[in-house]
Write a protein that holds these residues in place. Structure first.
Motif, PDB file in Angstrom:
ATOM      1  N   HIS A   1       0.836  -1.192   0.000  1.00 26.89           N
ATOM      2  CA  HIS A   1       0.000   0.000   0.000  1.00 26.89           C
ATOM      3  C   HIS A   1       0.870   1.241   0.000  1.00 26.89           C
ATOM      4  CE1 HIS A   1       0.567   0.840   4.300  1.00 26.89           C
ATOM      5  NE2 HIS A   1      -0.178   1.897   4.158  1.00 26.89           N
ATOM      6  N   MET A   2       0.278   2.304  -0.487  1.00 26.94           N
ATOM      7  CA  MET A   2       0.935   3.596  -0.529  1.00 26.94           C
ATOM      8  C   MET A   2      -0.052   4.610   0.024  1.00 26.94           C
ATOM      9  SD  MET A   2       2.949   5.382  -3.655  1.00 26.94           S
ATOM     10  CE  MET A   2       3.851   3.869  -3.862  1.00 26.94           C
ATOM     11  N   GLN A   3       0.486   5.590   0.734  1.00 23.86           N
ATOM     12  CA  GLN A   3      -0.391   6.624   1.283  1.00 23.86           C
ATOM     13  C   GLN A   3       0.334   7.943   1.421  1.00 23.86           C
ATOM     14  OE1 GLN A   3      -1.567   4.714   4.963  1.00 23.86           O
ATOM     15  NE2 GLN A   3       0.042   5.716   6.084  1.00 23.86           N
ATOM     16  N   PRO A   4      -0.265   9.008   0.893  1.00 19.07           N
ATOM     17  CA  PRO A   4       0.263  10.345   1.158  1.00 19.07           C
ATOM     18  C   PRO A   4      -0.274  10.850   2.497  1.00 19.07           C
ATOM     19  CG  PRO A   4      -1.579  10.478  -0.361  1.00 19.07           C
ATOM     20  CD  PRO A   4      -1.358   9.012  -0.074  1.00 19.07           C
ATOM     21  N   TRP A   5       0.550  11.575   3.231  1.00 18.75           N
ATOM     22  CA  TRP A   5       0.176  12.175   4.513  1.00 18.75           C
ATOM     23  C   TRP A   5       0.411  13.678   4.414  1.00 18.75           C
ATOM     24  CZ3 TRP A   5       0.158   9.251   9.502  1.00 18.75           C
ATOM     25  CH2 TRP A   5       0.207   7.868   9.315  1.00 18.75           C
ATOM     26  N   LEU A   6      -0.536  14.475   4.930  1.00 17.02           N
ATOM     27  CA  LEU A   6      -0.380  15.923   5.035  1.00 17.02           C
ATOM     28  C   LEU A   6      -0.732  16.332   6.456  1.00 17.02           C
ATOM     29  CD1 LEU A   6       0.129  18.734   3.763  1.00 17.02           C
ATOM     30  CD2 LEU A   6      -2.318  18.779   3.190  1.00 17.02           C
ATOM     31  N   TYR A   7       0.157  17.116   7.075  1.00 16.93           N
ATOM     32  CA  TYR A   7      -0.024  17.568   8.449  1.00 16.93           C
ATOM     33  C   TYR A   7      -0.380  19.056   8.485  1.00 16.93           C
ATOM     34  CZ  TYR A   7       2.090  13.149   9.810  1.00 16.93           C
ATOM     35  OH  TYR A   7       2.358  11.821   9.979  1.00 16.93           O
ATOM     36  N   SER A   8      -0.931  19.483   9.624  1.00 14.02           N
ATOM     37  CA  SER A   8      -1.396  20.855   9.783  1.00 14.02           C
ATOM     38  C   SER A   8      -0.270  21.889   9.673  1.00 14.02           C
ATOM     39  CB  SER A   8      -2.122  21.016  11.123  1.00 14.02           C
ATOM     40  OG  SER A   8      -1.273  20.675  12.201  1.00 14.02           O
ATOM     41  N   ASP A   9       0.970  21.484   9.842  1.00 13.16           N
ATOM     42  CA  ASP A   9       2.075  22.431   9.702  1.00 13.16           C
ATOM     43  C   ASP A   9       2.583  22.519   8.266  1.00 13.16           C
ATOM     44  OD1 ASP A   9       3.444  20.042   9.380  1.00 13.16           O
ATOM     45  OD2 ASP A   9       4.851  20.379  11.040  1.00 13.16           O
ATOM     46  N   GLY A  10       1.886  21.854   7.329  1.00 12.88           N
ATOM     47  CA  GLY A  10       2.250  21.917   5.916  1.00 12.88           C
ATOM     48  C   GLY A  10       3.196  20.825   5.472  1.00 12.88           C
ATOM     49  N   THR A  11       3.799  20.086   6.401  1.00 14.72           N
ATOM     50  CA  THR A  11       4.698  19.002   6.016  1.00 14.72           C
ATOM     51  C   THR A  11       3.894  17.821   5.495  1.00 14.72           C
ATOM     52  OG1 THR A  11       4.741  18.072   8.249  1.00 14.72           O
ATOM     53  CG2 THR A  11       6.475  19.678   7.682  1.00 14.72           C
ATOM     54  N   GLY A  12       4.543  17.032   4.665  1.00 18.18           N
ATOM     55  CA  GLY A  12       3.884  15.856   4.121  1.00 18.18           C
ATOM     56  C   GLY A  12       4.893  14.782   3.797  1.00 18.18           C
ATOM     57  N   LEU A  13       4.402  13.580   3.670  1.00 14.65           N
ATOM     58  CA  LEU A  13       5.268  12.475   3.283  1.00 14.65           C
ATOM     59  C   LEU A  13       4.458  11.446   2.501  1.00 14.65           C
ATOM     60  CD1 LEU A  13       4.765   9.846   5.461  1.00 14.65           C
ATOM     61  CD2 LEU A  13       5.792  11.522   6.950  1.00 14.65           C
ATOM     62  N   LEU A  14       5.175  10.655   1.757  1.00 15.45           N
ATOM     63  CA  LEU A  14       4.602   9.542   1.021  1.00 15.45           C
ATOM     64  C   LEU A  14       5.166   8.281   1.641  1.00 15.45           C
ATOM     65  CD1 LEU A  14       2.839   8.652  -1.377  1.00 15.45           C
ATOM     66  CD2 LEU A  14       4.900   8.739  -2.794  1.00 15.45           C
ATOM     67  N   ARG A  15       4.274   7.401   2.084  1.00 12.52           N
ATOM     68  CA  ARG A  15       4.668   6.196   2.789  1.00 12.52           C
ATOM     69  C   ARG A  15       4.196   4.980   1.991  1.00 12.52           C
ATOM     70  NH1 ARG A  15       5.295   5.348   8.575  1.00 12.52           N
ATOM     71  NH2 ARG A  15       4.717   7.503   8.829  1.00 12.52           N
ATOM     72  N   SER A  16       5.049   3.980   1.873  1.00 15.11           N
ATOM     73  CA  SER A  16       4.670   2.721   1.237  1.00 15.11           C
ATOM     74  C   SER A  16       5.073   1.572   2.156  1.00 15.11           C
ATOM     75  CB  SER A  16       5.359   2.562  -0.113  1.00 15.11           C
ATOM     76  OG  SER A  16       4.985   1.336  -0.712  1.00 15.11           O
ATOM     77  N   SER A  17       4.184   0.591   2.268  1.00 16.04           N
ATOM     78  CA  SER A  17       4.424  -0.541   3.159  1.00 16.04           C
ATOM     79  C   SER A  17       3.979  -1.837   2.512  1.00 16.04           C
ATOM     80  CB  SER A  17       3.621  -0.382   4.465  1.00 16.04           C
ATOM     81  OG  SER A  17       3.898   0.812   5.093  1.00 16.04           O
ATOM     82  N   ARG A  18       4.604  -2.924   2.955  1.00 13.92           N
ATOM     83  CA  ARG A  18       4.112  -4.260   2.647  1.00 13.92           C
ATOM     84  C   ARG A  18       3.258  -4.714   3.820  1.00 13.92           C
ATOM     85  NH1 ARG A  18       9.415  -4.707   0.926  1.00 13.92           N
ATOM     86  NH2 ARG A  18       9.569  -4.986  -1.310  1.00 13.92           N
ATOM     87  N   LEU A  19       2.108  -5.273   3.524  1.00 13.03           N
ATOM     88  CA  LEU A  19       1.228  -5.814   4.551  1.00 13.03           C
ATOM     89  C   LEU A  19       1.229  -7.325   4.441  1.00 13.03           C
ATOM     90  CD1 LEU A  19      -1.783  -3.404   4.015  1.00 13.03           C
ATOM     91  CD2 LEU A  19       0.085  -3.180   5.672  1.00 13.03           C
ATOM     92  N   ASN A  20       1.365  -7.997   5.564  1.00 10.22           N
ATOM     93  CA  ASN A  20       1.279  -9.449   5.617  1.00 10.22           C
ATOM     94  C   ASN A  20       0.336  -9.769   6.762  1.00 10.22           C
ATOM     95  OD1 ASN A  20       1.587 -12.195   5.698  1.00 10.22           O
ATOM     96  ND2 ASN A  20       3.812 -12.164   5.684  1.00 10.22           N
ATOM     97  N   ASN A  21      -0.956  -9.878   6.455  1.00 13.56           N
ATOM     98  CA  ASN A  21      -2.004  -9.976   7.458  1.00 13.56           C
ATOM     99  C   ASN A  21      -2.609 -11.369   7.511  1.00 13.56           C
ATOM    100  OD1 ASN A  21      -1.453  -7.279   7.667  1.00 13.56           O
ATOM    101  ND2 ASN A  21      -3.336  -6.596   6.704  1.00 13.56           N
ATOM    102  N   THR A  22      -3.180 -11.709   8.661  1.00 10.97           N
ATOM    103  CA  THR A  22      -3.871 -12.990   8.796  1.00 10.97           C
ATOM    104  C   THR A  22      -5.303 -12.747   9.258  1.00 10.97           C
ATOM    105  OG1 THR A  22      -3.049 -13.335  11.055  1.00 10.97           O
ATOM    106  CG2 THR A  22      -1.761 -14.320   9.251  1.00 10.97           C
ATOM    107  N   PHE A  23      -6.152 -13.739   8.974  1.00 11.74           N
ATOM    108  CA  PHE A  23      -7.582 -13.637   9.211  1.00 11.74           C
ATOM    109  C   PHE A  23      -8.091 -14.986   9.712  1.00 11.74           C
ATOM    110  CE2 PHE A  23      -6.151 -10.965   5.824  1.00 11.74           C
ATOM    111  CZ  PHE A  23      -6.769  -9.745   6.037  1.00 11.74           C
ATOM    112  N   ARG A  24      -9.195 -14.947  10.460  1.00 12.54           N
ATOM    113  CA  ARG A  24      -9.831 -16.178  10.934  1.00 12.54           C
ATOM    114  C   ARG A  24     -11.344 -15.964  10.898  1.00 12.54           C
ATOM    115  NH1 ARG A  24      -7.248 -16.758  15.649  1.00 12.54           N
ATOM    116  NH2 ARG A  24      -8.785 -15.627  16.844  1.00 12.54           N
ATOM    117  N   ARG A  25     -12.048 -17.012  10.495  1.00 13.33           N
ATOM    118  CA  ARG A  25     -13.511 -16.953  10.515  1.00 13.33           C
ATOM    119  C   ARG A  25     -13.960 -17.279  11.938  1.00 13.33           C
ATOM    120  NH1 ARG A  25     -16.382 -18.517   5.537  1.00 13.33           N
ATOM    121  NH2 ARG A  25     -14.791 -20.111   5.406  1.00 13.33           N
TER     122      ARG A  25
END
Length: 185
Positions: A124-148
């Motif tokens: 996933h990728m996500q842009p972040w913007l903060y109230s002080d005007g700074t911002g960053l672009l973050r990318s991560s790998r997700l390895n998630n598990t699930f159960r019914r």
């Protein structure tokens, strides 16, 4: 193959496809609820948003940041109380600077269902913007598990690993909503 065996094989394949669809929706809903501003209609405050996120998790779930960068930044939270506390750190007036905007984009999906348990990997990728005007672009790998659990798929582990974090130009987003209006009934 007999008719009964064919039917049984088809039922199993349908169950896997339905499980994959449910897991895809859960992961997308999680990301949707984590967007800022929250696009879910009727969510008046961050506590309500966190309640909705927690509904997606099993009671014994784990949320963890792993790898060189995320070990120290996100750590590990086990169970609803610790995971809730983790999310409370992302939103609200206590955050300085405040997070004004972030949106999650999922890609490279892989879902593997094994009976009542499953795993999923995404980038996933996500842009972040903060109230002080700074911002960053973050990318991560997700390895998630699930159960019914009682017929409903729940997240049992969110595991995120940094791919990269890059600064964005000051005030990179010139136009963004203070609240989402897309989810009106």
């Amino acid at each position: 193959m007999t008719d009964q065996a064919t039917i049984a094989a088809l039922v199993q394949r349908i169950e896997v496809l339905e499980a994959e669809a449910d897991i895809r929706r859960i992961q997308a809903r999680y990301m949707f609820l984590c967007d800022t501003p929250c696009p879910e209609f009727g969510v008046g405050d961050d506590s309500h948003r966190i309640d909705l996120i927690m509904d997606l998790y099993s009671e014994d779930a784990v949320w963890e940041g792993v790898g060189e960068y995320y070990d120290n930044q996100f750590g590990r939270a086990v169970g609803h109380a610790e995971i809730r506390a983790h999310f409370e750190g992302f939103w609200g007036e206590k955050q300085d600077p405040q997070l004004l905007l972030n949106a999650h984009y999922l890609t490279s999906e892989q879902i593997h269902v094994d009976g009542e348990e499953a795993s999923g990997q995404w980038i996933h990728m996500q842009p972040w913007l903060y109230s002080d005007g700074t911002g960053l672009l973050r990318s991560s790998r997700l390895n998630n598990t699930f159960r019914r659990i009682d017929g409903t798929w729940k997240i049992t582990r969110t595991r995120t690993e940094n791919v990269f974090i890059a600064p964005l130009p000051e005030n990179f987003a010139g136009s963004f909503p203070s609240k989402s209006v897309l989810m009106r009934p």
